[in-house]
Design an enzyme around this catalytic site. Structure first.
Site, mmCIF file in Angstrom:
data_model
loop_
_atom_site.group_PDB
_atom_site.id
_atom_site.type_symbol
_atom_site.label_atom_id
_atom_site.label_comp_id
_atom_site.label_asym_id
_atom_site.label_seq_id
_atom_site.Cartn_x
_atom_site.Cartn_y
_atom_site.Cartn_z
ATOM 1 N N LYS A 33 -49.832 -3.524 -20.586
ATOM 2 C CA LYS A 33 -49.637 -2.078 -20.634
ATOM 3 C C LYS A 33 -48.208 -1.780 -20.203
ATOM 4 O O LYS A 33 -47.698 -2.405 -19.257
ATOM 5 C CB LYS A 33 -50.629 -1.397 -19.696
ATOM 6 C CG LYS A 33 -52.082 -1.540 -20.136
ATOM 7 C CD LYS A 33 -52.373 -0.694 -21.366
ATOM 8 C CE LYS A 33 -53.865 -0.648 -21.679
ATOM 9 N NZ LYS A 33 -54.141 0.207 -22.850
ATOM 10 N N GLY B 192 -60.877 -2.150 -27.007
ATOM 11 C CA GLY B 192 -61.896 -2.051 -25.967
ATOM 12 C C GLY B 192 -61.676 -0.811 -25.131
ATOM 13 O O GLY B 192 -60.583 -0.236 -25.116
ATOM 14 N N SER C 245 -56.449 -7.421 -22.398
ATOM 15 C CA SER C 245 -55.567 -6.304 -22.098
ATOM 16 C C SER C 245 -55.351 -6.305 -20.592
ATOM 17 O O SER C 245 -56.307 -6.203 -19.828
ATOM 18 C CB SER C 245 -56.230 -5.002 -22.549
ATOM 19 O OG SER C 245 -55.452 -3.892 -22.159
ATOM 20 N N GLU D 225 -48.322 -0.899 -29.333
ATOM 21 C CA GLU D 225 -49.477 -0.043 -29.602
ATOM 22 C C GLU D 225 -49.229 1.375 -29.097
ATOM 23 O O GLU D 225 -48.826 1.570 -27.947
ATOM 24 C CB GLU D 225 -50.701 -0.668 -28.910
ATOM 25 C CG GLU D 225 -52.027 0.014 -29.207
ATOM 26 C CD GLU D 225 -53.207 -0.716 -28.548
ATOM 27 O OE1 GLU D 225 -53.055 -1.896 -28.164
ATOM 28 O OE2 GLU D 225 -54.266 -0.100 -28.395
ATOM 29 N N LYS E 57 -52.078 -8.777 -24.083
ATOM 30 C CA LYS E 57 -51.540 -7.413 -24.229
ATOM 31 C C LYS E 57 -51.218 -6.898 -22.841
ATOM 32 O O LYS E 57 -52.043 -7.013 -21.935
ATOM 33 C CB LYS E 57 -52.593 -6.539 -24.908
ATOM 34 C CG LYS E 57 -52.427 -5.031 -24.728
ATOM 35 C CD LYS E 57 -53.326 -4.293 -25.715
ATOM 36 C CE LYS E 57 -54.012 -3.095 -25.100
ATOM 37 N NZ LYS E 57 -54.953 -2.452 -26.044
ATOM 38 N N LYS F 20 -61.553 1.280 -32.693
ATOM 39 C CA LYS F 20 -62.512 1.404 -31.592
ATOM 40 C C LYS F 20 -63.703 2.194 -32.117
ATOM 41 O O LYS F 20 -63.541 3.303 -32.635
ATOM 42 C CB LYS F 20 -61.892 2.128 -30.398
ATOM 43 C CG LYS F 20 -60.828 1.314 -29.675
ATOM 44 C CD LYS F 20 -60.217 2.088 -28.534
ATOM 45 C CE LYS F 20 -59.185 1.226 -27.810
ATOM 46 N NZ LYS F 20 -58.378 2.044 -26.866
ATOM 47 N N ASP G 88 -48.882 -2.117 -25.000
ATOM 48 C CA ASP G 88 -49.597 -0.873 -25.299
ATOM 49 C C ASP G 88 -49.086 0.228 -24.374
ATOM 50 O O ASP G 88 -49.189 0.118 -23.150
ATOM 51 C CB ASP G 88 -51.104 -1.092 -25.102
ATOM 52 C CG ASP G 88 -51.943 0.126 -25.501
ATOM 53 O OD1 ASP G 88 -51.371 1.154 -25.911
ATOM 54 O OD2 ASP G 88 -53.189 0.028 -25.402
ATOM 55 N N ASP H 55 -53.594 3.482 -32.186
ATOM 56 C CA ASP H 55 -54.881 3.501 -31.491
ATOM 57 C C ASP H 55 -55.345 4.962 -31.418
ATOM 58 O O ASP H 55 -56.031 5.460 -32.321
ATOM 59 C CB ASP H 55 -54.705 2.843 -30.104
ATOM 60 C CG ASP H 55 -55.941 2.913 -29.205
ATOM 61 O OD1 ASP H 55 -56.943 3.544 -29.588
ATOM 62 O OD2 ASP H 55 -55.913 2.347 -28.084
HETATM 63 O O1 OSB Z 1 -55.530 1.809 -25.022
HETATM 64 O O2 OSB Z 1 -56.628 0.097 -25.550
HETATM 65 C C1 OSB Z 1 -56.441 1.024 -24.769
HETATM 66 C C2 OSB Z 1 -58.728 0.723 -21.738
HETATM 67 C C3 OSB Z 1 -59.029 2.051 -21.507
HETATM 68 C C4 OSB Z 1 -58.478 3.013 -22.309
HETATM 69 C C5 OSB Z 1 -57.615 2.651 -23.341
HETATM 70 C C6 OSB Z 1 -57.311 1.324 -23.591
HETATM 71 C C7 OSB Z 1 -57.843 0.354 -22.740
HETATM 72 C C8 OSB Z 1 -57.535 -1.059 -22.850
HETATM 73 C C9 OSB Z 1 -58.530 -2.013 -22.252
HETATM 74 O O3 OSB Z 1 -56.486 -1.494 -23.278
HETATM 75 C C10 OSB Z 1 -59.305 -2.771 -23.255
HETATM 76 C C11 OSB Z 1 -60.432 -3.485 -22.573
HETATM 77 O O4 OSB Z 1 -60.156 -4.473 -21.900
HETATM 78 O O5 OSB Z 1 -61.589 -3.048 -22.709
HETATM 79 MG MG MG Z 2 -54.563 1.217 -26.783
#
Ligand code: OSB
Ligand code: MG
Length: 369
Positions: free
Chosen positions: A164, A291, A136, A214, A162, A263, A189, A239
């Site tokens: 953001k 994560g 991510s 996402e 992925k 998660k 995402d 999510d």
């Molecule tokens: O939306 O998946 C998410 C990190 C913090 C809060 C929300 C998210 C995320 C990530 C990072 O996308 C995932 C990771 O690398 O741990």
């Molecule tokens: Mg997410």
């Protein structure tokens, strides 16, 4: 099994690189580790709440109080048949799944250690010996920086990228990533940054054959996601808004998503994560392991979770070194050249705790007995 003591420790860990989402930038984590003790054995869990109530309503400081005053007391001293019994004992608490899940996961680890079995086996996983990994990548200061980062992660072997997105950092950015990397598995995402009024704008993402988008809409919405999904070709992955197996049932019934991110913390631990996994599997909806910028304990728990059969898509669980100069477990979580993490066979979550390092970065500690 009878828990004799619960020890909460809050550790502070700076991230190697800042991580930015539509809800803000994180530069250091404040993480609660939960140690549970019974019969001379310890189990460990990690609370995945963020530093602020921006991903969901929980944050480190709230999780500490909920754990101390509401989660630990009903579980302590109680005769537990198995780790399965923990979630029902705290089911009367509204929300705060991450706080509840931190202790619940610790009890699963404890029970696995008492049985001398790896955690993945103890939760009924083991569908694969290596879990497929994606990364991510947060919002960057510029598109060239983002392209550079993607290139480096692909060179490490990661199977899926992925990125953001948020308003102002979306269609144009995705287009440039696609032009540069036409063949990669790519997804976006939004962390709830849009509303249904943005549907036409989001439809433009259909041009880039993303694996999924996402959580585009509100953190607590399912109905608008169903409307949006009917207008998009790209599958929606939920999510934030899926906090239980029941939510997953409702989302699937409404056709609000084609994929679900699971998660462990967001759903309150292994018991609910497995139920959600089973609901999705029965409906033919693939899942992957999300994560929350976890330290080693949470990361190792995620690896175990991702060995359940329906975790068929690469997740967000990646190498420790992407986050930490030094992780709290030894060895750190590492990936293979094929972008996988090999599952370990040691009892419990499978890694050694670096107690000396944990002591050094602990900023508060409290025992509850
Ligand atoms: O939306 O998946 C998410 C990190 C913090 C809060 C929300 C998210 C995320 C990530 C990072 O996308 C995932 C990771 O690398 O741990
Ligand atoms: Mg997410």
């Amino acid at each position: 099994m009878k828990l004799e003591k619960v020890i909460l420790r809050q550790i502070r860990m700076p991230l190697v690189h800042f991580f930015e989402t539509s809800f803000g930038r994180t530069t250091a984590r404040d993480i609660i580790l939960v140690e549970v003790l019974a019969g001379g054995v310890s189990g460990w869990g990690e609370v995945t709440a963020g530093e602020n109530p921006f991903y969901n309503e929980e944050w480190t400081a709230s999780a500490w109080l909920i754990l101390r005053d509401y989660v630990a007391p009903p579980v302590l001293g109680r005769n537990l048949e198995s780790a399965q019994d923990v979630a029902p004992l705290v089911a009367h608490i509204r929300g705060h799944q991450m706080a509840r899940g931190g202790l619940e996961a610790a009890v699963w680890d404890l029970e696995a250690r008492q049985a001398g079995r790896p955690l993945w086996q103890h939760i009924g996983g083991g569908a694969r010996r290596e879990i497929p990994c994606g990364v991510s990548i947060g919002i960057q200061d510029s598109v060239p920086q983002l392209l550079d980062k993607i290139e480096r992660e692909l060179a490490e072997g990661y199977q899926r990228i992925k990125i953001k997105i948020k308003p102002g950092w979306d269609v144009d950015v995705v287009r440039q990533v696609r032009e540069r990397f036409p063949g990669i598995k790519l997804m976006a995402d939004a962390n709830s940054a849009y509303t249904l009024a943005d549907a036409e704008h989001l439809r433009r993402l259909d041009d880039f054959y993303l694996m999924m988008i996402e959580q585009p809409l509100s953190h607590d919405d399912i109905i608008d996601h169903a409307q949006l999904q009917s207008r998009l070709q790209t599958p929606i992955c939920l999510d934030e808004c899926i906090r239980s197996a029941h939510h997953a049932e409702q989302a699937i019934r409404l056709r609000a998503c084609g994929i679900i991110n699971i998660k462990l913390g967001r759903v309150g631990g292994f018991r609910e994560a497995r139920r959600l996994h089973d609901v999705a599997q029965a409906a033919g909806i693939p899942v992957w392991c999300g994560g929350m910028l976890e330290a080693g304990v949470g990361r190792a728990h995620n690896v175990a979770l991702a060995t359940l059969p329906n975790f068929v898509l690469p997740g967000d669980v990646s190498a420790s070194k992407r986050y930490w100069a030094r992780d709290i477990i030894s060895p750190p979580v590492e990936t293979t050249a094929q972008g996988t993490i090999a599952v370990r066979d040691e009892p419990g979550f499978g890694y050694e705790l670096d107690h000396e390092f944990i002591r050094r970065i602990t900023v508060r500690e409290e025992s509850i007995a």
